[in-house]
Each structure stands twice: as C-alpha cells, then as structure tokens.
Scaffold this active site. Structure first.
Site, PDB file in Angstrom:
ATOM      1  CB  CYS A 133      -1.103   0.037   0.986  1.00 56.79           C
ATOM      2  SG  CYS A 133      -2.230   0.681   0.845  1.00 56.79           S
ATOM      3  CG  HIS A 187      -3.699  -3.572   2.797  1.00 57.36           C
ATOM      4  ND1 HIS A 187      -2.595  -2.869   4.319  1.00 57.36           N
ATOM      5  CD2 HIS A 187      -3.816  -2.668   2.055  1.00 57.36           C
ATOM      6  CE1 HIS A 187      -3.207  -2.140   3.830  1.00 57.36           C
ATOM      7  NE2 HIS A 187      -3.240  -1.638   3.329  1.00 57.36           N
ATOM      8  CD  GLU A 217      -0.921  -6.202   5.078  1.00 56.46           C
ATOM      9  OE1 GLU A 217      -0.931  -6.613   3.319  1.00 56.46           O
ATOM     10  OE2 GLU A 217      -1.597  -5.160   5.365  1.00 56.46           O
TER      11      GLU A 217
HETATM   12  N1  GLN Z   1      -1.788   6.478   2.443  1.00 66.39           N
HETATM   13  C1  GLN Z   1      -2.334   6.148   1.178  1.00 66.39           C
HETATM   14  C2  GLN Z   1      -3.257   6.166   0.459  1.00 66.39           C
HETATM   15  O1  GLN Z   1      -4.509   6.572   1.067  1.00 66.39           O
HETATM   16  C3  GLN Z   1      -1.991   4.395   1.459  1.00 66.39           C
HETATM   17  C4  GLN Z   1      -2.916   3.869   2.401  1.00 66.39           C
HETATM   18  C5  GLN Z   1      -2.617   2.663   3.529  1.00 66.39           C
HETATM   19  O2  GLN Z   1      -1.253   2.025   3.235  1.00 66.39           O
HETATM   20  N2  GLN Z   1      -3.199   1.427   3.555  1.00 66.39           N
HETATM   21  O3  GLN Z   1      -4.120   5.542   0.183  1.00 66.39           O
END
Ligand code: GLN
Length: 547
Positions: free
Chosen positions: A394, A520, A522
């Site tokens: 992310c 994600h 994970e």
């Molecule tokens: N801050 C980034 C976004 O909103 C990544 C979010 C995250 O790592 N969950 O796109």
C-alpha cells in the site's frame, strides 16, 4: 393475571451462543482463547464463527491511530475492524464480515437512527431495553444466518468497566431467554506472587463476584497463569465461583499463540463447552495439520532476517497481520523469519547502509501521512539499487513508485498528492471517486476487489493464477498518466483492476524480487493458507541469503 410474555424476536433457534468475558485486567488474550476454542469446535465439525463487541464509541476502529488500538483489520466486505478478527481468520481460515465486529458507537448510531425514523412510537429510548435489544440483535444476526452452529461472542474490555455494562446486561438477558443455548466463559487472571511463592485466586473470586452482581454466573473459567494450576487451586476456584471442577481451565502462558488451541484441547475446553451446550462431542480431533504447522514453526531448517520499515514500530500490534503472515510464510519455507523492526523516521541517507546492511529482505509497510516518508523512500532505493528482495504494501508500494520516479526517471519532485498536493510530478494521486468525500470514517476504497495479473510476472508465478481478489484500504492510486514512462524504464504494472485499469501491482524487471502491491495481502494469510506473496518474498530472501 400474569401478563402474556411473547418472544417474537428472540425465539429459540438451534444456534448456540458462547460469550467470552474478561476479568481482572485487560490483555489476557480473550481473542486468542476465543479463536482457539473456535478452532477446536470447527475441528469437531461444528461450523463456528466469532464476533467481537467493542465498548468504545468510535463507529469502527478505522479512524483510530494504530498507537491506540493496534492494526485496523479489513474484511472482504470492507469492514474496518478490531485486529482480533485477524486472529479469528488466521485460526479458522474462514472470512469474517461487517457483522463480526460491533462497537458501542455503531449500536447507538443504529438506535438513534431508528428514533429519528419514529420507529419507537413515542416511547422514551433507553439503555434497557433499546440499546440492549440492539446488542442482542447484533449477536443473533450471525446465528440467524443459519450458517453457523455456534457463535462465539467476545465482549471487549473488562467486567466492571462502565462501558461494558450494557453488553453484560444483554448477555444476562440472553442467558435468561435461551437458557439451554447460551454459556459464558470468563477469562481471568491467577497471578503468581513471587514473595509468597504462590498463585493467588482472590482476583478471580472478585471478578466472578462482579459478574454475579450483574446477574451473570459464568459456566467456565479460563485462568491465565504463569504456573501450573494444581488440583487444590482448581477445587478452590470451583468452590468459590460456583463452577464445576472440569470447568476450571488452566490457560498457561505459551511460546506461540498457535500453541493455544492444543493447550486448550489438553484442558478439554471444547469438550466442556459442548457438554454445557448439550451438543455431542464424539472423539477428540487429531488436528494433524495444525500440529505439523507447529512442528515446522518450532524446528526451522534455516533463518532469514527481514526489515519491516514503518512509523508505528514501537507498537508491534500496529503490524499484526504482517508479522503473522511472516510466521505463516516462514513455516511454508521451513525458515524462521527474524523481523528487524525499523522506525522509518530514523532512517536517513547517511545511516541507511548501517541500518539495512546484511538484511535478506526489506518490507515497507502501509501507512498514512508524511511522517517517516523519506526514510521509507530511502529504504526502497537501497533495496532497488542493492538488488535486495523488496516488498512494498500500500503506502510501501506508493513509496516504491515515488522512488523510481525520482531516481530512475529523474523527476526529483515526484510525490504523492497525499503529502505534496501541488507536486509537479504527482505519480500517486487521489482516486477520482475520493475527491468529493469529506468524511474520514469508512470512506476509503475498502474491501475486496479483483485484480488481473500479467502472465509470467513474479506475482502471477507466486499466486499460480492470473485472476486474484485482494483487500484494500486506501484513497490514493498510481497515476496512470505516467504509466508509459514507468514501463519504458522497467517498472512494470503487473496487476490491474480489470474494470477500472487501476494499477494494483508494480514490479521491477531487472531485480531478483521487487514487488509493490496497492492491496493488503497480509489480511488474507492464514495458518492453512499462507499468503503466496509472503511465501514468495521469504523464498526470495532465502535465495538472496544463500546466493
Ligand atoms: N495513505 C495511502 C492511501 O491512502 C496508503 C494507505 C495504506 O497504506 N493503507 O492511499
């Protein structure tokens, strides 16, 4: 004349409810006990789910800083939930959903919305019955689905807290209404007093007394303890707390959370639960796969050192699903994964070599905002230039894109508009549908979306398929305006959303293993199904080490 009592809403059904409360102190591990019990019941063929009721007033933990509450877990249907749901999924290998996590905020919100719609027909709206009815409904939603034989409901907080009173009251009412279908397990602490050289049962007695004052008699006591709970102590606890001897369960400190189901099986927690619920227990399941997982966990053939770079590393719970995914992937590779937790704020160009030298892999973690961003970008650069296996998740993937734009494409001012709104080179920018949103809570791109992988890419090889679905939690995305430029220079989009074309995965061709994912992975790693990308990343780290 006695009034006629009707139970239109709460008619007894065949679903059984197990409530798990906690006493004496927080952090006793109710989530792990609940997940372990669920695992044992599942292994006996009962379809089981777990639900967490959280007594705080936030609608969900999505707006909470990880320092407050650890990681925010995300379900397929896009719920932002307590991290205990991660444990439930990792143990049971069954996805959870919106209905599995309920907070006081959500309960009150629902009741107040009903009041505004006039659904209470002029009545005064009160904690009892309106809030408690809403809680009981939320507990039974899972039961009414008809999918589950047993619903385990964990009540967050500690008995005696003001916040948990309506929940304990709802439990009391359900015990009364469904006498034969509900039981209560109370998790308590039996502390060891070193000066006296003894385990002490008094805190447990008091905490049970507190439950009794609220009208709830626990059926089973799980006693967290550092030492053996001998027969004398078990008898004493049973006598003082009105539970049968076999319902005093020793919950000893364990080396790994994955030991707990087996410890609970030895204590026959599942058998006692089934007896009390009037369900048959037949033979004790062997749990062969679980045991072989534990065996490989405890006897690794090699080890790797992997850096986890994030800005919340002081509180390891902030990255719970990532560290558990490393455990699963390590077992798959018969390798111990030693995670070196590195604070991104402390990483600079001048110390990067000292901090990262000799590590076999580098993971840059998810996150929000500008704090620690330059350290993350430095770490990406180090991994890319030194050809160390890299995994960006992310925000970690977004940092990889920024780093590539700055140091390979030569746009030194490339950035994400999350941090530099007026960047001349916004390689990461806000998703179009996010631009009109002003509320913070529950408004990100959340939950599972499909992704099409490029055949032959590292990710397609890891997944062994080119169609996947993964969970998301973000507002910003790869800016497709720059796609061609990236591709030409060797950063390839190897995963895209088939409907929107949104870039979900980037890879660097000329690198042993450099993968950034917008989603994600994970959240989907479990004991039974270690996540393929974590497995491949650990494998790449292992290859890098032995090279
Ligand atoms: N801050 C980034 C976004 O909103 C990544 C979010 C995250 O790592 N969950 O796109």
């Amino acid at each position: 004349m006695r009034p006629v009592v009707t139970f239109q809403i709460y008619m007894s059904n065949s679903t059984k409810y197990v409530f798990v409360t906690g006493g004496v102190t927080s952090s006793l591990g109710k989530g792990i006990i609940a997940a372990s019990l669920a695992k044992l019941l599942q292994a006996r063929g009962y379809s089981t789910t777990i639900q967490k009721l959280d007594p705080y007033i936030n609608i969900d933990p999505g707006t909470l800083n990880p320092y407050e509450h650890g990681e925010c877990f995300v379900t397929d249907d896009g719920a932002e939930t307590d991290l205990d749901l991660g444990h439930y999924e990792r143990f049971l290998n069954v996805p959870t959903s919106q209905a599995n996590n309920v907070t006081t905020g959500r309960i009150y919100q629902a009741v107040i919305e009903k009041e505004r719609r006039g659904e209470f027909l002029g009545k005064t709206v009160q904690v009892i019955p309106h809030i408690t009815d809403e809680i009981k409904d939320r507990i039974q939603i899972l039961g009414k689905k008809g999918t589950y034989d047993i619903v385990i409901t964990e009540i967050g907080g500690t008995v005696g807290d003001i916040e948990s009173l309506p929940y304990v009251e709802a439990v009391r009412q359900m015990l009364w209404e469904f006498e034969n279908d509900c039981i209560v397990i109370h998790l308590t602490l039996v502390p060891y007093l070193a000066a006296a050289g003894e385990l002490k049962t008094k805190p447990t007695q008091h905490s049970v007394k507190q439950l009794l004052e609220l009208g709830v008699q626990p059926d089973i006591l799980c006693c967290r303890t550092e030492h053996e709970l001998d027969l004398t102590l078990r008898k004493k606890i049973a006598k003082f707390c009105n539970v049968s001897m076999n319902a005093v369960i020793e919950a000893r400190d364990a080396d790994s959370i994955y030991d707990v189901p087996l410890l609970m099986q030895t204590e026959e927690l599942d058998k006692v639960v089934l007896e009390k619920l009037g369900l048959s227990s037949k033979s004790t399941p062997k749990l062969d796969n679980w045991k072989s997982f534990l065996d490989r966990l405890k006897n690794p053939k090699s080890e790797v050192n992997i850096a986890l770079i994030g800005k919340y590393v002081e509180l390891k719970d902030s990255y719970k699903s990532i560290s558990e995914a490393f455990i699963h992937a390590g077992v798959s590779n018969e390798t111990r994964v030693n995670v070196k937790w590195i604070h991104s704020e402390k990483l600079t160009k001048s110390n990067i070599e000292d901090e990262l030298r000799g590590l076999d892999g580098i993971l840059v973690a998810p996150g929000f905002g500008s704090r620690g961003i330059s350290g993350k970008i430095e770490a990406v650069r180090y991994a890319r230039e030194k050809k160390i296996p890299f995994f960006g998740i992310c925000l970690g993937m977004q940092c990889a894109v920024i780093e590539f734009a700055r140091h390979v494409l030569g746009h030194s001012d490339a950035h994400t508009t999350e941090i530099a709104e007026d960047s001349n080179y916004p390689v990461i920018s806000m998703m179009e549908e996010q631009k009109s949103i002003s509320n913070m809570g529950g408004t990100m791109r959340l939950g599972a979306y499909k992704c099409q992988l490029k055949p032959g890419s590292k990710v397609a090889t890891a997944y062994n398929t080119d169609r996947i679905s993964e969970r998301h939690r973000h507002r910003y995305e790869f800016n497709n305006e720059y796609l061609k430029e990236f591709e030409k220079a060797g950063m390839i989009p190897t995963g895209k959303n088939p409907e929107t074309g949104l870039v979900e995965v980037v890879e660097i061709e000329d690198h042993p293993w450099f993968v950034g994912v917008q989603f994600h992975p994970e959240y989907k790693s479990t004991v039974a199904n270690p996540h393929p990308l974590f497995v491949a990343f650990v494998k790449a780290a292992l290859d890098n080490k032995t090279k």
